[in-house]
Design an enzyme around this catalytic site. Structure first.
Site, PDB file in Angstrom:
ATOM      1  N   HIS A 164       0.814  -1.204   0.000  1.00 10.22           N
ATOM      2  CA  HIS A 164       0.000   0.000   0.000  1.00 10.22           C
ATOM      3  C   HIS A 164       0.854   1.263   0.000  1.00 10.22           C
ATOM      4  O   HIS A 164       0.435   2.307  -0.504  1.00 10.22           O
ATOM      5  CB  HIS A 164      -0.966  -0.022   1.181  1.00 10.22           C
ATOM      6  CG  HIS A 164      -2.154  -0.890   0.929  1.00 10.22           C
ATOM      7  ND1 HIS A 164      -2.878  -1.478   1.929  1.00 10.22           N
ATOM      8  CD2 HIS A 164      -2.744  -1.265  -0.224  1.00 10.22           C
ATOM      9  CE1 HIS A 164      -3.869  -2.178   1.402  1.00 10.22           C
ATOM     10  NE2 HIS A 164      -3.802  -2.063   0.088  1.00 10.22           N
ATOM     11  N   GLU A 183      -1.205 -16.500 -17.336  1.00 11.43           N
ATOM     12  CA  GLU A 183      -0.419 -16.315 -16.122  1.00 11.43           C
ATOM     13  C   GLU A 183       0.095 -17.638 -15.571  1.00 11.43           C
ATOM     14  O   GLU A 183       0.688 -17.684 -14.501  1.00 11.43           O
ATOM     15  CB  GLU A 183      -1.235 -15.564 -15.066  1.00 11.43           C
ATOM     16  CG  GLU A 183      -2.629 -16.097 -14.864  1.00 11.43           C
ATOM     17  CD  GLU A 183      -3.537 -15.115 -14.127  1.00 11.43           C
ATOM     18  OE1 GLU A 183      -3.036 -14.176 -13.496  1.00 11.43           O
ATOM     19  OE2 GLU A 183      -4.763 -15.313 -14.195  1.00 11.43           O
ATOM     20  N   ASP A 220       1.864 -12.866 -11.979  1.00 15.80           N
ATOM     21  CA  ASP A 220       1.628 -14.271 -11.651  1.00 15.80           C
ATOM     22  C   ASP A 220       2.412 -15.197 -12.580  1.00 15.80           C
ATOM     23  O   ASP A 220       2.839 -16.277 -12.163  1.00 15.80           O
ATOM     24  CB  ASP A 220       0.129 -14.599 -11.733  1.00 15.80           C
ATOM     25  CG  ASP A 220      -0.552 -14.493 -10.378  1.00 15.80           C
ATOM     26  OD1 ASP A 220       0.097 -14.816  -9.365  1.00 15.80           O
ATOM     27  OD2 ASP A 220      -1.716 -14.073 -10.326  1.00 15.80           O
ATOM     28  N   CYS A 261      -1.108  -6.804 -18.959  1.00 12.69           N
ATOM     29  CA  CYS A 261      -1.735  -5.999 -17.910  1.00 12.69           C
ATOM     30  C   CYS A 261      -0.999  -6.119 -16.583  1.00 12.69           C
ATOM     31  O   CYS A 261      -1.466  -5.622 -15.563  1.00 12.69           O
ATOM     32  CB  CYS A 261      -3.201  -6.380 -17.728  1.00 12.69           C
ATOM     33  SG  CYS A 261      -3.476  -8.084 -17.203  1.00 12.69           S
TER      34      CYS A 261
END
Length: 560
Positions: A186, A414, A438, A485
């Site tokens: 975060h 992924e 991933d 992405c």
């Protein structure tokens, strides 16, 4: 002069005196007991947790944007009924409120840390809620950082909590540096949102003496204590040139010879649309719908989902909105959507599309809501499934989308098997989208949240570039688009390499869009191809990066 190296997670250059945050965690004594009035002690604990929750919510509302969602999730931690029950049980056993809170959070902490992944990265958030509640109960000041200073300072800490940083701005803080954290922490998310350079996973950062002048390069991940005036001047001049180049790069994404590369945004919901539009996103390349489902006792209704999807679809007239269906399971478990049985290794268990097949009613509701939202919308909706391993799964998902009335179905690449057989997948669906985060995790057998394995998650790893090339080539054989992405797309140099590998669109956090747009605009498609070829011809991530950059001369002009 001392130079430290970490992971640059928010680009730009910041310079200022170091403010070293050294908050000491209050650990209530294991022997701390209340005076015998358990009811009063339970009320005291509940009031403290509610005070913390309300404060977090208020900070989130004031900050808005990404911070509002992050701090809102922290407030939900403070109000968690299960945690309240554990606190009450400890108090009924005689423990003082502060000790009961500390122990209850400790048990939750162990569970999160053991889960790893997305939940493992939230341990710091949980610790912050705990420390704030204990501070209230012990009558101590809450953790915090200066909201005002004589000049912008470089905030240095072992780690930073969202509540410490959400209300800061470039006027107050010149840069963030932490010893812990990663690109998905975060701290990183908020730093990018407010445009503050940031370096995380920087060992030794807290050894910098308070007040020392510090130069932070949030692009290269370098932190210099005690830089010379010349070094500061050079870095700031380069940053100014970089800013001017970004401002000059406008319009749709394209290489210098006109090869179009749509530049899209990764979002978590309607609240992220404003930032995407502000930074020139041509659409959405990854709509993470799981944020609608997390931290809930039941799934959102079809009406709630439809409203959230429609708001995003209406924001990009004429553009694409690529929606990833619910990616739950493993590190993002949902209380109302448990896996079929015990999973000794959840990252390799029922997550993404696999969980959908176990709970088809959840998928049917989501696909129907998406189809209803897409009806009459000014943008084109494209729906993709996460964690697809092979053709049978892809065909099953494409059929489900068709039955729901959705015009375009794709799959995430992924898992290495999907990259290896991308041609077969592309023959079955309308598009492919590479989730490089991933894909690296599964290709290198390296948990994304384990700091000791961070080098294996460097998106410049040649083996990962090979998998990207295989996927793009397989899609190209059938004339199908193949986008990226993952956060790899946010690196301007790597974005050029991805285009050279055959990737047809790039999606990233909105603040990264201008730099990628500028980098592409200064290089031809052929230069991108040569850079990609050079990168794949090396044996390490560092060599790949250097080889590619040597063939991308426009990056030097951008000071990237």
């Amino acid at each position: 002069m001392t130079a430290l190296t970490g992971v640059g997670v928010s680009p730009g250059v910041g310079v200022g005196p170091a403010y070293v945050l050294s908050y000491e965690v209050v650990v209530p004594s294991p022997d701390a007991r209340h005076d015998g009035d358990a009811a009063a002690e339970r009320a005291r604990a509940g009031a403290a947790l509610e005070r913390v929750a309300a404060d977090l919510e208020e900070r989130g509302v004031r900050a808005g944007g990404e911070a509002e969602g992050i701090l809102g999730a922290q407030a939900m931690m403070a109000r968690d009924p299960g945690l309240a029950a554990e606190v009450a049980q400890s108090i009924d056993g005689g423990a003082a409120a502060a000790r009961a809170v500390y122990e209850a959070f400790g048990r939750y902490r162990e569970a999160l840390a053991g889960a790893g992944g997305y939940l493992g990265a939230r341990v710091a958030d949980l610790d912050d809620v705990r420390d704030r509640a204990v501070a209230v109960l012990e009558g101590r000041p809450l953790p915090g950082v200066p909201a005002r200073a004589a000049e912008p300072y470089v905030l240095v800490a072992h780690d930073l909590a969202p509540a410490d940083t959400a209300l800061l701005s470039r006027d107050v803080v010149a840069a963030f540096v932490t010893e812990e954290g990663g690109p998905t922490s975060h701290t990183a998310i908020l730093a990018r949102a407010i445009g503050v350079p940031a370096v995380v996973a920087c060992p030794g950062a807290t050894s910098i003496a308070a007040g020392t002048r510090v130069l932070v390069d949030g692009t290269g991940g370098v932190v210099r204590a005690g830089p010379t005036d010349g070094e500061v001047a050079g870095a700031l001049a380069a940053a100014a040139a970089w800013g001017a180049a970004l401002a000059a790069a406008t319009g749709p994404g394209a290489t210098s010879d006109g090869h179009r590369v749509p530049l899209l945004a990764n979002i978590g919901g309607p609240r992220d649309v404003a930032a995407a539009l502000e930074h020139g996103a041509e659409g959405v390349g990854l709509y993470r719908t799981e944020f609608l489902f997390l931290d809930r006792a039941s799934a959102p209704s079809m009406e709630e989902q439809e409203a959230a999807y429609r708001e995003v679809l209406n924001a990009f007239p004429g553009g694409r909105v690529v929606v990833r269906t619910l990616d739950a399971g493993a590190d993002k478990p949902l209380a109302f959507l448990p896996p079929g049985g015990d999973e000794p290794n959840p990252a390799l268990g029922e997550r993404g599309l696999r969980l959908f097949r176990t709970h088809p009613e959840i998928m049917d509701t989501q696909l129907t809501a998406l189809a209803r939202a897409a009806s009459g919308a000014p943008s084109r909706v494209e729906v993709m499934a996460p964690m697809v391993a092979g053709v049978e799964e892809a065909a099953w998902f494409a059929a489900a989308c068709g039955a729901a009335g959705l015009p375009s179905a794709g799959v995430m690449v992924e898992i290495p098997s999907a990259a290896l057989r991308a041609s077969d997948l592309a023959a079955t669906v309308d598009f492919l989208s590479l989730g490089t985060n991933d894909l690296a995790q599964y290709a290198f057998a390296a948990d994304r949240q384990v700091g000791a394995l961070a080098a294996l998650h460097d998106p410049w790893q040649p083996a990962l570039l090979d998998l990207v090339a295989l996927a793009a080539e397989g899609a190209g054989e059938h004339g199908k688009p193949c986008g990226v992405c993952g956060e790899a797309a946010a690196d301007p140099a790597l974005a050029c390499v991805l285009v050279g590998l055959g990737v047809t669109s790039l999606s990233m956090s909105p603040p990264a869009l201008p730099a990628v747009r500028a980098a592409l605009s200064r290089h031809s498609r052929e230069e991108c191809v040569l850079a990609a070829r050079a990168a794949r011809g090396t044996a390490s991530a560092a060599e790949a990066r250097a080889a590619a950059r040597s063939r991308l001369p426009g990056l030097a002009a951008l000071a990237l």
